[in-house]
Write a protein that holds these residues in place. Structure first.
Motif, PDB file in Angstrom:
ATOM      1  N   ARG A  24      42.658  35.743  41.932  1.00 31.67           N
ATOM      2  CA  ARG A  24      41.341  35.642  40.681  1.00 31.67           C
ATOM      3  C   ARG A  24      42.376  35.662  39.001  1.00 31.67           C
ATOM      4  N   GLY A  25      40.893  35.657  38.511  1.00 33.74           N
ATOM      5  CA  GLY A  25      40.816  35.205  37.345  1.00 33.74           C
ATOM      6  C   GLY A  25      41.627  34.058  36.927  1.00 33.74           C
ATOM      7  N   ARG A  26      42.048  33.272  37.466  1.00 39.59           N
ATOM      8  CA  ARG A  26      42.829  31.831  37.263  1.00 39.59           C
ATOM      9  C   ARG A  26      42.275  30.593  37.051  1.00 39.59           C
ATOM     10  N   ASP A  27      40.849  31.035  37.745  1.00 40.70           N
ATOM     11  CA  ASP A  27      39.606  29.476  38.060  1.00 40.70           C
ATOM     12  C   ASP A  27      39.984  28.652  37.457  1.00 40.70           C
ATOM     13  N   GLU A  28      39.988  28.962  36.089  1.00 39.84           N
ATOM     14  CA  GLU A  28      40.177  27.841  35.049  1.00 39.84           C
ATOM     15  C   GLU A  28      41.490  26.716  34.806  1.00 39.84           C
ATOM     16  N   LEU A  29      42.187  27.527  35.476  1.00 40.27           N
ATOM     17  CA  LEU A  29      43.574  27.310  35.542  1.00 40.27           C
ATOM     18  C   LEU A  29      44.624  26.492  36.773  1.00 40.27           C
ATOM     19  N   VAL A  30      43.604  26.931  37.521  1.00 45.15           N
ATOM     20  CA  VAL A  30      43.577  26.525  38.675  1.00 45.15           C
ATOM     21  C   VAL A  30      43.352  25.257  38.951  1.00 45.15           C
ATOM     22  N   GLN A  31      41.865  25.167  38.295  1.00 40.96           N
ATOM     23  CA  GLN A  31      40.815  23.779  38.409  1.00 40.96           C
ATOM     24  C   GLN A  31      41.995  22.653  37.585  1.00 40.96           C
ATOM     25  N   ASP A  32      42.436  23.221  36.743  1.00 39.29           N
ATOM     26  CA  ASP A  32      43.220  22.370  35.326  1.00 39.29           C
ATOM     27  C   ASP A  32      44.477  21.475  36.272  1.00 39.29           C
ATOM     28  N   LEU A  33      44.926  22.435  37.266  1.00 41.78           N
ATOM     29  CA  LEU A  33      46.176  22.310  37.777  1.00 41.78           C
ATOM     30  C   LEU A  33      45.700  20.992  38.743  1.00 41.78           C
ATOM     31  N   THR A  34      44.672  21.556  38.972  1.00 40.32           N
ATOM     32  CA  THR A  34      44.359  20.182  40.763  1.00 40.32           C
ATOM     33  C   THR A  34      44.441  19.145  40.420  1.00 40.32           C
ATOM     34  N   GLU A  35      43.322  19.392  38.920  1.00 42.47           N
ATOM     35  CA  GLU A  35      43.856  17.641  38.255  1.00 42.47           C
ATOM     36  C   GLU A  35      44.483  17.053  38.020  1.00 42.47           C
ATOM     37  N   SER A  94      42.697  37.029  30.881  1.00 43.69           N
ATOM     38  CA  SER A  94      41.562  37.956  29.931  1.00 43.69           C
ATOM     39  C   SER A  94      41.077  39.070  29.735  1.00 43.69           C
ATOM     40  N   VAL A  95      40.076  39.786  28.844  1.00 43.78           N
ATOM     41  CA  VAL A  95      39.693  40.959  29.267  1.00 43.78           C
ATOM     42  C   VAL A  95      38.317  40.823  30.337  1.00 43.78           C
ATOM     43  N   ALA A  96      37.916  39.904  30.146  1.00 44.32           N
ATOM     44  CA  ALA A  96      36.569  39.648  31.377  1.00 44.32           C
ATOM     45  C   ALA A  96      37.264  39.415  32.866  1.00 44.32           C
ATOM     46  N   ALA A  97      38.985  38.068  33.176  1.00 47.32           N
ATOM     47  CA  ALA A  97      39.526  38.576  34.521  1.00 47.32           C
ATOM     48  C   ALA A  97      40.100  40.092  34.519  1.00 47.32           C
ATOM     49  N   VAL A  98      40.104  40.912  33.829  1.00 45.57           N
ATOM     50  CA  VAL A  98      40.852  42.269  34.414  1.00 45.57           C
ATOM     51  C   VAL A  98      39.055  43.320  34.696  1.00 45.57           C
ATOM     52  N   GLU A 133      36.684  41.392  36.277  1.00 48.50           N
ATOM     53  CA  GLU A 133      36.094  41.046  37.002  1.00 48.50           C
ATOM     54  C   GLU A 133      37.245  41.311  37.895  1.00 48.50           C
ATOM     55  N   VAL A 134      39.061  41.642  38.240  1.00 50.32           N
ATOM     56  CA  VAL A 134      38.957  42.071  39.316  1.00 50.32           C
ATOM     57  C   VAL A 134      39.524  43.504  39.807  1.00 50.32           C
ATOM     58  N   VAL A 135      39.091  44.067  38.846  1.00 47.43           N
ATOM     59  CA  VAL A 135      39.646  45.757  38.891  1.00 47.43           C
ATOM     60  C   VAL A 135      38.204  46.330  39.162  1.00 47.43           C
ATOM     61  N   THR A 136      36.857  45.462  39.222  1.00 49.12           N
ATOM     62  CA  THR A 136      35.311  45.940  39.014  1.00 49.12           C
ATOM     63  C   THR A 136      35.298  45.348  40.750  1.00 49.12           C
ATOM     64  N   SER A 137      36.183  43.968  40.827  1.00 54.38           N
ATOM     65  CA  SER A 137      35.700  43.438  42.647  1.00 54.38           C
ATOM     66  C   SER A 137      36.293  44.597  43.516  1.00 54.38           C
ATOM     67  N   GLY A 138      38.203  45.164  43.236  1.00 54.65           N
ATOM     68  CA  GLY A 138      38.742  45.649  44.180  1.00 54.65           C
ATOM     69  C   GLY A 138      38.581  47.053  44.159  1.00 54.65           C
ATOM     70  N   PHE A 139      37.610  47.529  43.347  1.00 58.16           N
ATOM     71  CA  PHE A 139      37.150  49.349  43.284  1.00 58.16           C
ATOM     72  C   PHE A 139      36.166  48.537  44.042  1.00 58.16           C
ATOM     73  N   ASN A 140      34.800  48.386  43.844  1.00 59.12           N
ATOM     74  CA  ASN A 140      33.078  48.344  44.676  1.00 59.12           C
ATOM     75  C   ASN A 140      33.723  47.797  46.140  1.00 59.12           C
ATOM     76  N   SER A 141      34.887  46.754  46.324  1.00 57.97           N
ATOM     77  CA  SER A 141      34.724  46.649  47.996  1.00 57.97           C
ATOM     78  C   SER A 141      35.173  47.592  48.569  1.00 57.97           C
ATOM     79  N   THR A 142      35.966  48.326  48.063  1.00 55.18           N
ATOM     80  CA  THR A 142      36.200  50.058  48.738  1.00 55.18           C
ATOM     81  C   THR A 142      35.813  51.186  48.859  1.00 55.18           C
TER      82      THR A 142
END
Length: 361
Positions: free
Chosen positions: A18-29, A211-215, A217-226
């Motif tokens: 998570r939090g690596r979508d832009e990098l994954v897309q860049d490497l995939t391209e 990034s702050v936004a990525a952290v 996202e990861v923390v919020t989704s993890g806590f909320n999902s449990t």
């Protein structure tokens, strides 16, 4: 009982990245466009996890994953390539075995062959050349992604990088290639220094801290999902780790374990989680710190305290400018320090924290 949504030990599964979508897309391209790429970043920054995600997303491509961690000889390099080729599947594997047979090679057994008496062992350089022929021959018949992890270690083996470059250079348009390494300065030198075989042969891509936004996202989704509320935890974790991926996940995990279901992670839970991580890593930090040379330890102390090696802290530690400069470069080359816009930083925030706790000036 819920399982922790914050795995932090070892590479992540593709779906956990998570939090690596832009990098994954860049490497995939880049892989799709057959642009040779070198992925640079310190240890535990998630390079392997990101590349696993890329290979999973490119399901029609056969990954050939070569790990060169701590290779010291041509025989080591040959064994790693042999095991990587033997570990493939499908049509690529069939082609590889067929091509290997014509060269009198049996994939997956070279490690054993190197244990024979000296006169009966295969010649490592000749065998490496043959294996590279197998790799290229199978790759031109099937969509392939070659990932060479911990590529910087190849610099220890005379002739290995040159042989690899010779085998690959005429096939850059026929397979995807990503080199990755945890010693950013050394990796950069392998592709930007004129005497190096791979000079100018790859685009350099840095894996940055989360990034702050990525952290968030990861923390919020993890806590909320449990069934838990993270409160302001993401901000506290980012402030402590500066976005270091593995340490951010470790601290999120520790605080999550201190937070009861249906409640919010507050100051007490954060303090308890942080204390848990400090206790769990203290012995390891001691060993890591003790493994550095005297001047390197002094530089680490100065950087952890003040972010530089020439200020008051350095003077108090009796660190000469020459020794500081040499140690600084060695720590940068080893991926233990990173030079940021705001100054030098110890890459591992828990090591930096341990130093400040242990050696308060």
């Amino acid at each position: 009982m819920d399982s922790s949504p914050f795995p932090y030990q070892g590479p992540l599964e593709p779906g956990q990245v998570r939090g690596r979508d832009e990098l994954v897309q860049d490497l995939t391209e880049r892989v799709t466009e057959r642009r040779v790429t070198a992925l640079l970043g310190p240890r535990r920054y998630g390079k392997t996890s990101v590349l696993r995600r890329v290979t999973a997303d490119l399901s029609e491509v056969t990954p050939v994953w070569v790990d060169l961690y701590e290779v010291t000889s041509m025989a080591d390099v040959v064994v790693r390539f042999d095991e990587a080729l033997a570990g493939t599947a499908g049509r690529f594997a069939e082609a590889a075995r067929s091509i290997a047979a014509t060269a009198a090679l049996t994939l997956g057994v070279i490690r054993v062959e190197f244990t024979r008496p000296a006169r009966a062992r295969p010649d490592p350089s000749i065998t490496f050349h043959s294996l590279l022929g197998v790799l290229v021959g199978a790759a031109v018949r099937n969509p392939t992604l070659l990932v060479v992890d911990e590529f910087s270690s190849i610099s220890r083996v005379p002739g290995a990088a040159g042989a690899l470059r010779t085998a690959l250079q005429h096939h850059y348009q026929e397979l995807g290639i990503v080199f990755a390494g945890s010693h950013p300065s050394m990796m950069r030198s392998l592709f930007t220094d004129r005497p190096e075989p791979f000079y100018g042969q790859a685009d350099l891509v840095n894996i940055e801290p989360l990034s702050v936004a990525a952290v968030e996202e990861v923390v919020t989704s993890g806590f909320n999902s449990t069934g838990r509320d993270p409160g302001t935890l993401a901000g506290l974790i980012f402030a402590f780790t500066s976005g270091h991926p593995q340490r951010a996940m470790q601290l999120a995990d520790a605080t999550w374990r201190r937070t009861n279901k249906g409640t919010t992670a507050g100051a007490d839970e954060w303090a308890q989680g942080l204390a848990d991580v400090r206790r769990a890593t203290a012995e390891g930090m001691e060993r890591i710190y003790s493994g550095f040379e005297d001047s390197e330890r002094t530089v680490l102390r100065s950087v952890a305290q003040a972010g530089n090696i020439y200020g008051t802290e350095a003077a108090l530690l009796d660190l000469s400018a020459g020794a500081a400069s040499r140690a600084r470069q060695k720590l940068l080359d080893g991926g233990d320090l990173i030079d940021t816009a705001s100054g030098l930083k110890v890459v591992d925030p828990l090591l930096s924290d341990w130093i400040r706790q242990r050696f308060a000036l």
